[in-house]
Design a protein around this motif. Structure first.
Motif, PDB file in Angstrom:
ATOM      1  N   THR A  89       0.895  -1.166   0.130  1.00  0.00           N
ATOM      2  CA  THR A  89       0.015  -0.149  -0.100  1.00  0.00           C
ATOM      3  C   THR A  89       0.888   1.307   0.074  1.00  0.00           C
ATOM      4  O   THR A  89       0.680   2.047  -0.810  1.00  0.00           O
ATOM      5  CB  THR A  89      -0.942  -0.012   1.148  1.00  0.00           C
ATOM      6  OG1 THR A  89      -1.484  -1.204   1.147  1.00  0.00           O
ATOM      7  CG2 THR A  89      -1.771   1.229   1.279  1.00  0.00           C
ATOM      8  N   TYR A 121       1.074   3.973  -2.793  1.00  0.00           N
ATOM      9  CA  TYR A 121       0.747   5.308  -2.397  1.00  0.00           C
ATOM     10  C   TYR A 121       1.884   6.239  -3.037  1.00  0.00           C
ATOM     11  O   TYR A 121       1.347   7.655  -3.485  1.00  0.00           O
ATOM     12  CB  TYR A 121       0.686   5.523  -1.049  1.00  0.00           C
ATOM     13  CG  TYR A 121       0.182   6.635  -0.346  1.00  0.00           C
ATOM     14  CD1 TYR A 121      -1.215   7.020  -0.200  1.00  0.00           C
ATOM     15  CD2 TYR A 121       0.960   7.998  -0.066  1.00  0.00           C
ATOM     16  CE1 TYR A 121      -1.584   8.267   0.484  1.00  0.00           C
ATOM     17  CE2 TYR A 121       0.655   9.110   0.381  1.00  0.00           C
ATOM     18  CZ  TYR A 121      -0.668   8.997   0.838  1.00  0.00           C
ATOM     19  OH  TYR A 121      -1.036  10.385   1.246  1.00  0.00           O
ATOM     20  N   PHE A 157      -3.118  -2.446  -7.007  1.00  0.00           N
ATOM     21  CA  PHE A 157      -3.614  -1.165  -6.526  1.00  0.00           C
ATOM     22  C   PHE A 157      -4.052  -0.230  -7.600  1.00  0.00           C
ATOM     23  O   PHE A 157      -4.880   0.405  -7.319  1.00  0.00           O
ATOM     24  CB  PHE A 157      -2.787  -0.860  -5.431  1.00  0.00           C
ATOM     25  CG  PHE A 157      -2.729  -1.450  -4.232  1.00  0.00           C
ATOM     26  CD1 PHE A 157      -3.798  -1.075  -3.284  1.00  0.00           C
ATOM     27  CD2 PHE A 157      -1.819  -2.479  -3.774  1.00  0.00           C
ATOM     28  CE1 PHE A 157      -3.899  -1.444  -2.103  1.00  0.00           C
ATOM     29  CE2 PHE A 157      -2.140  -2.930  -2.396  1.00  0.00           C
ATOM     30  CZ  PHE A 157      -2.961  -2.567  -1.549  1.00  0.00           C
ATOM     31  N   THR A 170      -6.083   4.558  -2.536  1.00  0.00           N
ATOM     32  CA  THR A 170      -5.156   3.355  -2.276  1.00  0.00           C
ATOM     33  C   THR A 170      -5.164   2.887  -0.900  1.00  0.00           C
ATOM     34  O   THR A 170      -5.047   1.519  -0.761  1.00  0.00           O
ATOM     35  CB  THR A 170      -3.806   3.989  -2.564  1.00  0.00           C
ATOM     36  OG1 THR A 170      -3.920   4.655  -4.075  1.00  0.00           O
ATOM     37  CG2 THR A 170      -2.667   2.918  -2.767  1.00  0.00           C
ATOM     38  N   VAL A 171      -5.199   3.826   0.138  1.00  0.00           N
ATOM     39  CA  VAL A 171      -5.049   3.580   1.334  1.00  0.00           C
ATOM     40  C   VAL A 171      -6.424   2.519   1.951  1.00  0.00           C
ATOM     41  O   VAL A 171      -6.377   1.496   2.714  1.00  0.00           O
ATOM     42  CB  VAL A 171      -5.052   4.506   2.453  1.00  0.00           C
ATOM     43  CG1 VAL A 171      -5.271   4.271   4.088  1.00  0.00           C
ATOM     44  CG2 VAL A 171      -3.519   5.131   2.286  1.00  0.00           C
ATOM     45  N   GLY A 181      -6.079  -0.758   0.628  1.00  0.00           N
ATOM     46  CA  GLY A 181      -5.247  -1.764   1.457  1.00  0.00           C
ATOM     47  C   GLY A 181      -6.023  -2.222   2.648  1.00  0.00           C
ATOM     48  O   GLY A 181      -5.699  -3.530   3.075  1.00  0.00           O
TER      49      GLY A 181
END
Length: 520
Positions: A172, A176, A343, A377-378, A381
């Motif tokens: 992640t 990021y 991702f 993205t976070v 994750g």
């Protein structure tokens, strides 16, 4: 911070025209990749070595020696759908891909569910990638240290989950920070996978038929005949697994706003990636079957004790203890590389959905320095970690069952995208033979094939015997996972309809509005 620009971007150029002139970036890092980089992302996201070790045994267990034929059969609908992606991307190079395109073709509700299918499929893949990376991390650690107790740490559920969550967190953070930061590493990891696969194939061909491999069988051209599969039910089960093995090539398209020549390069890269994949799968499948056979005993690919991790069983016997470590390393590299690049589609699909007000506006934020969809993205994750932890605690066979459920999700959103292509370009189909084939016939055929697999799989997965054999209240766990996640999407769509009625009334993203994008 980004703000929504609600002004139309020029006049409607028509369904068949290029949208390059109308596109404005959502804040992503434009022109950061070329054809090679885009193709590498496609191959890396698919993770060929990971897919092979996870699926060779399961596919052989379903269709026996016709496993190579099923790999070919799974490639056909993927190729047909790839043409649909290429044509749609030429007209609308938007990082929302399937979501954006199906909204323009069929309206907000169908588009939202299509986007949800892509997002949840990616979460499933991320969780499985993390699980395989974790297993091979401890296997490799055991090989390097020469300690069986170290390798056995993967069997400790708490250790496995904590390691898995750590790998997800690392991936992640890397995602990021952006794709270009690890471009060289991705090239190296993809090259490592393909080279090690080539060595494995060569050594398997060389050792097939020797006394050291009593289950080995001679090559037969019947292995490439899909009509030799015993029943349509087993064929579709194997085909669902085969389709899973090709999933991820469309990551080339979700990175289109970050690729030079955004309307053409991603489509070409996807086709290049798929050719590399089908060649790798066929060569490895044939070689593995020749050296180990497709039976359920010994080194046989369908042995239930090793079928969910074939290379762990074949690495030492085929490549020896020294080179066998390379195969472990290749699987770990494959899963780790794909864990990072996977991702890309989920974060950029969420970014687009948020930009067009189909999700909360906060997910449209792009990091000012890294120029990535940071919050999306976070969130991906965190969702991956929660999903994998929950499924691991609920089912000991989570890896197998989620892979089978994944086939349902893939068929769902790929088929919708294929049909969206034919409907969106319907006015162009009589203009030329090329338009008729690539915008109409090929996408529709691909969509029909995937719909047939979706429908048959939906019926078959009700049976607890489908997948790992586990069940929930007498219903197959694969059915519960697959249908439950689609139903969850429908519920979330209704929640968003109340929060963002304008999108669902068709006022935000329409065919005549080329883009509503986030501007700095």
């Amino acid at each position: 911070m980004t703000q929504l620009d609600v002004r139309p971007q020029g006049s409607d150029k028509g369904a068949g025209s290029s949208a390059d002139d109308d596109m404005r970036a959502k804040g992503l890092n434009g022109n950061s990749m070329g054809l090679l980089g885009s193709a590498v992302i496609g191959v890396s996201t698919v993770a060929p070595v990971y897919c092979l070790t996870s699926t060779l045994g399961s596919t052989a267990g379903e269709v026996g020696p016709q496993m190579p034929a099923v790999f070919l059969a799974g490639f056909l609908p993927m190729l047909l759908v790839a043409f649909a992606y290429r044509e749609l991307n030429k007209a609308m190079p938007d990082c929302g891909t399937s979501f954006t395109w199906t909204v323009k073709a069929f309206g907000p509700r169908v588009g939202w569910m299509c986007g949800w299918g892509l997002v949840i499929a990616t979460i499933i893949v991320l969780s499985n990638l993390a699980g395989v990376a974790t297993s091979y991390f401890w296997l490799l650690a055991g090989e390097v240290t020469g300690s069986d107790s170290v390798a056995a740490l993967d069997d400790h559920k708490a250790v496995h989950i904590v390691t898995c969550l750590a790998l997800i967190a690392i991936a992640t953070v890397i995602s990021y920070r952006g794709m270009t930061a690890t471009k060289g590493l991705q090239y190296a990891l993809v090259a490592l996978q393909l080279v090690v696969l080539a060595v494995f194939v060569a050594m398997a061909f060389g050792k097939a038929g020797s006394v050291d491999f009593p289950t080995s069988v001679p090559f037969s051209w019947s292995w490439l005949n899909p009509f030799a599969v015993q029943s349509f039910g087993t064929f579709t089960a194997g085909l669902s697994l085969s389709i899973f093995m090709y999933w991820g090539w469309d990551a080339c398209l979700t990175a289109n706003e970050e690729t030079s020549g955004s309307s053409s390069t991603p489509g070409r890269a996807a086709l290049v990636a798929m050719v590399v994949l089908v060649g790798s799968y066929l060569a490895t499948g044939v070689a593995a079957q020749m050296v180990a056979g497709s039976g359920d005993s010994g080194l046989g690919l369908a042995n239930p004790d090793t079928s969910d991790n074939v290379f762990a069983a074949l690495a030492g016997p085929v490549m020896g203890p020294g080179l066998g470590i390379l195969l472990f390393l290749a699987v770990l590299a494959s899963a780790a590389a794909s864990l990072q690049t996977t991702f890309i589609p989920v974060a950029r699909t969420v970014l687009a959905m948020s930009t067009y007000r189909a999700l909360p506006a906060s997910y449209a934020e792009v990091h000012p320095r890294f120029r990535t969809p940071g919050r999306a993205t976070v969130t991906a994750g965190v969702a991956t970690g929660v999903f994998y932890t929950a499924m691991t605690l609920v089912s000991e066979h989570v890896l197998v069952d989620t892979i089978y459920a994944l086939g349902l999700m893939i068929c769902f959103y790929y088929a919708l995208t294929a049909f969206a292509c034919a409907w969106y370009f319907r006015a162009d189909l009589t203009k030329s033979g090329r338009d008729l084939m690539f915008k109409g016939l090929f996408p529709v055929l691909g969509g029909v094939l995937l719909t047939a697999v979706f429908a048959k799989t939906l019926v078959d997965m009700w049976d607890p015997a489908y997948g790992s054999g586990s069940s929930v209240l007498g219903v197959g766990s694969v059915f519960v996972i697959g249908v439950g996640l689609l139903a969850l999407g429908a519920v979330l769509m209704e929640v968003m309809r109340r929060r963002s009625p304008a999108f669902f009334r068709g006022e935000v993203l329409t065919k005549s509005t080329p883009a509503l994008v986030a501007e700095d």
